[in-house]
Design a protein around this motif. Structure first.
Motif, PDB file in Angstrom:
ATOM      1  N   ASP A 157      12.933  14.461  60.728  1.00 23.21           N
ATOM      2  CA  ASP A 157      12.498  15.849  60.503  1.00 23.21           C
ATOM      3  C   ASP A 157      12.589  16.701  61.750  1.00 23.21           C
ATOM      4  N   ASN A 158      13.160  16.170  62.843  1.00 23.20           N
ATOM      5  CA  ASN A 158      13.090  16.890  64.113  1.00 23.20           C
ATOM      6  C   ASN A 158      14.163  17.942  64.325  1.00 23.20           C
ATOM      7  N   HIS A 159      15.311  17.758  63.770  1.00 26.05           N
ATOM      8  CA  HIS A 159      16.369  18.781  63.874  1.00 26.05           C
ATOM      9  C   HIS A 159      16.673  19.212  65.309  1.00 26.05           C
ATOM     10  N   CYS A 160      16.843  18.251  66.218  1.00 34.87           N
ATOM     11  CA  CYS A 160      17.259  18.608  67.575  1.00 34.87           C
ATOM     12  C   CYS A 160      18.599  19.333  67.465  1.00 34.87           C
ATOM     13  N   ALA A 161      18.813  20.306  68.338  1.00 38.58           N
ATOM     14  CA  ALA A 161      19.929  21.260  68.190  1.00 38.58           C
ATOM     15  C   ALA A 161      21.303  20.604  68.150  1.00 38.58           C
ATOM     16  N   VAL A 164      23.203  15.457  64.261  1.00 42.49           N
ATOM     17  CA  VAL A 164      23.573  15.517  62.843  1.00 42.49           C
ATOM     18  C   VAL A 164      22.724  14.605  61.968  1.00 42.49           C
ATOM     19  N   VAL A 165      21.921  13.755  62.590  1.00 42.59           N
ATOM     20  CA  VAL A 165      21.206  12.737  61.810  1.00 42.59           C
ATOM     21  C   VAL A 165      20.390  13.332  60.658  1.00 42.59           C
ATOM     22  N   PRO A 166      19.586  14.369  60.880  1.00 39.60           N
ATOM     23  CA  PRO A 166      18.831  14.924  59.743  1.00 39.60           C
ATOM     24  C   PRO A 166      19.754  15.422  58.624  1.00 39.60           C
ATOM     25  N   GLY A 275      15.387  21.769  71.510  1.00 39.84           N
ATOM     26  CA  GLY A 275      14.314  21.656  70.510  1.00 39.84           C
ATOM     27  C   GLY A 275      13.654  20.293  70.557  1.00 39.84           C
ATOM     28  N   ARG A 276      13.506  19.722  71.771  1.00 47.07           N
ATOM     29  CA  ARG A 276      12.945  18.369  71.886  1.00 47.07           C
ATOM     30  C   ARG A 276      11.429  18.346  71.783  1.00 47.07           C
ATOM     31  N   GLY A 277      10.767  19.495  71.972  1.00 44.37           N
ATOM     32  CA  GLY A 277       9.315  19.519  71.740  1.00 44.37           C
ATOM     33  C   GLY A 277       8.462  18.926  72.851  1.00 44.37           C
TER      34      GLY A 277
HETATM   35  S1  SF4 Z   1      18.060  13.245  68.198  1.00 44.37           S
HETATM   36 FE1  SF4 Z   1      18.463  13.375  66.003  1.00 44.37          FE
HETATM   37  S2  SF4 Z   1      17.571  11.495  65.144  1.00 44.37           S
HETATM   38 FE2  SF4 Z   1      16.707  11.805  67.171  1.00 44.37          FE
HETATM   39  S3  SF4 Z   1      14.819  12.944  66.874  1.00 44.37           S
HETATM   40 FE3  SF4 Z   1      16.421  14.462  67.255  1.00 44.37          FE
HETATM   41  S4  SF4 Z   1      17.180  15.033  65.217  1.00 44.37           S
HETATM   42 FE4  SF4 Z   1      16.037  13.126  65.000  1.00 44.37          FE
END
Ligand code: SF4
Length: 451
Positions: A157-161, A164-166, A275-277
């Motif tokens: 659910d993190n959607h780092c910029a 593609v995983v999400p 967007g790592r928080g």
């Molecule tokens: S890098 Fe990708 S899989 Fe890891 S926390 Fe961010 S969005 Fe999720």
């Protein structure tokens, strides 16, 4: 007629584990493994989208397989994994000879789909839905007798910029703890002594479960499984590394002294754009809390150079963080655009030459640090789970410590899949060259660094 399959896997441990499941499904349909794609009736590419390189490799394979398909039209070409989910049309266009596209959240439906394809169904082409996680665990054909991967959750659910995983694996969903515990009990009963719990962000395990359960609670439940000696887990997100988890790592005897904690960058400005928080300072504070609580803890990380907008000054902050963090090992990447991610629209591109220079500079620093850390631990005795003979020198055995570091030592009396005690004698980047110790002596001398 004996039909065969060949699976090639790209990417992460989760993909490796999915391929164990795909192999189990194919075996269940009566097929046998083939060492090469050329001889196989069913060819499966289990794909990864995290970087550009595996993408290119998959398209090159598919180009090669056009001839194999023409040679034997009844042969099935299956593309599974993150590329199938992310760019199905792109694959169809480039490789119309592909018979089936299967996304990473559709595997519970794979058996039915493959049976239909093997019976000649030309219609069915894609499986890109998102099944409930515990719907039907795959019949995993595990490659190892004493080590096993266990999925505990899917998606992120993190959607780092940059990630593609999400998009490929969907929103976060946790498996029920009873299902995980039962799987681990069955594995331990079958002789497995080490499990690696898999998830994109295992620290947020249990969100959405009723009754709610946190990752530390799951670890505590699995810690008591009879016969289990080691629990590993990957991957953790620094923003969710809780005091409760650190306390569990310190208290639970099976939880190994290794934490994989991706940092990605050392500059707060870049971390925010990603967007790592969390900030670099918060990251280092959590790292120190973990080190203070867990003696002998090894910490590894992921980092990328050349994220859009990263200046020389930002990169210097990454170098500074690496000097402060002193990682045991780091997986380093050059940023590349991924389909559908926010970062693709970001300006201020870093040139490939600049990325390469930064990559080399960071790798040199990290290698020096990793070597120094292993030097400092020469003389210590480690518990090692033997993997087997060393590829380069069959008179030597290799195995991993609880810190997930490699130990190579004389093989005599060290059968595969057994625990032995080894004193580290010479440091290497990846671990040590060592000398066997009798476990009894090591324990008696209180030297054995196992719990
Ligand atoms: S890098 Fe990708 S899989 Fe890891 S926390 Fe961010 S969005 Fe999720």
């Amino acid at each position: 007629m004996m039909r065969t399959y060949h699976i090639e896997t790209f990417g992460c441990q989760m993909n490796e584990h999915d391929s164990e499941g795909i192999a189990g499904v194919l075996a269940g349909l009566g097929l046998f493994p083939s060492a090469s794609a050329q001889d196989a009736d069913v060819i499966v590419l289990n794909t990864c989208s995290v970087r550009e390189k595996p993408h290119r490799k998959v398209f090159a394979r598919l180009a090669d397989y056009r001839a194999l398909k023409a040679e034997r039209p009844g042969r099935l070409i299956v593309v599974a994994g993150c590329m199938a989910q992310l760019i199905p049309e792109g694959i169809r266009e480039a490789a119309p000879h592909v018979d089936l596209l299967v996304g990473p959240r559709s595997y519970p439906e794979l058996e039915t789909a493959l049976r239909r394809k093997l019976e000649g169904d030309l219609q069915l082409a894609t499986l890109l839905g998102r099944c409930e996680p515990d719907l039907q665990p795959l019949p995993y054909q595990r490659q190892d007798a004493v080590r096993a991967w266990v999925d505990i959750m899917y998606g992120c659910d993190n959607h780092c910029a940059y990630c593609v995983v999400p998009l490929a694996r969907g929103p976060e969903v946790s498996r029920r703890s009873e299902a995980i515990e039962q799987e681990v009990v069955d594995l331990a009963t079958a002789g497995v002594v080490e499990v690696t719990l898999l998830g994109q962000n295992v620290n947020s395990y249990g969100r959405g479960l009723t009754p709610p359960m946190g990752f530390p609670d799951l670890l505590a439940r699995l810690d008591g499984v009879a016969g289990l000696r080691r629990i590993r887990f990957t991957t953790s997100h620094p923003k969710d590394l809780s005091a409760r988890l650190i306390e569990a790592m310190a208290r639970l005897s099976t939880v190994c002294e290794h934490l994989h904690l991706p940092v990605q960058a050392g500059s707060d400005r870049v971390l925010e754009r990603m967007g790592r928080g969390h900030t670099a300072g918060e990251y280092l504070a959590r790292l120190q809390r973990a080190r203070d609580a867990v003696p002998g803890l090894a910490i590894t990380t992921d980092v990328m150079v050349g994220f859009p907008g990263e200046t020389r000054r930002d990169f210097d902050e990454t170098l500074a963080l690496f000097r402060a963090a002193r990682f045991d090992q780091a997986f380093m990447f050059r940023y590349s655009d991924r389909p559908g991610t926010r970062a693709t629209a970001m300006a201020d591109r870093v040139s490939e030459d600049e990325k390469q220079e930064r990559f080399v500079e960071l790798a040199q620093l990290q290698n020096r640090i990793a070597r120094e850390i292993n030097d400092e631990r020469v003389g210590e005795v480690f518990e090692v789970l033997v993997e087997g003979p060393d590829a380069k020198d069959p008179k030597k055995a290799r195995g991993r410590t609880r810190q997930n570091k490699l130990m190579i030592f004389p093989a005599e009396g060290a059968p595969a899949d057994q625990f032995v005690h080894v004193r580290a004698q010479e440091a290497r980047l990846w671990g040590w060259l060592g000398e066997r110790q009798s476990s009894q002596d090591a324990k008696l001398r209180g030297e054995a660094k196992d719990r």
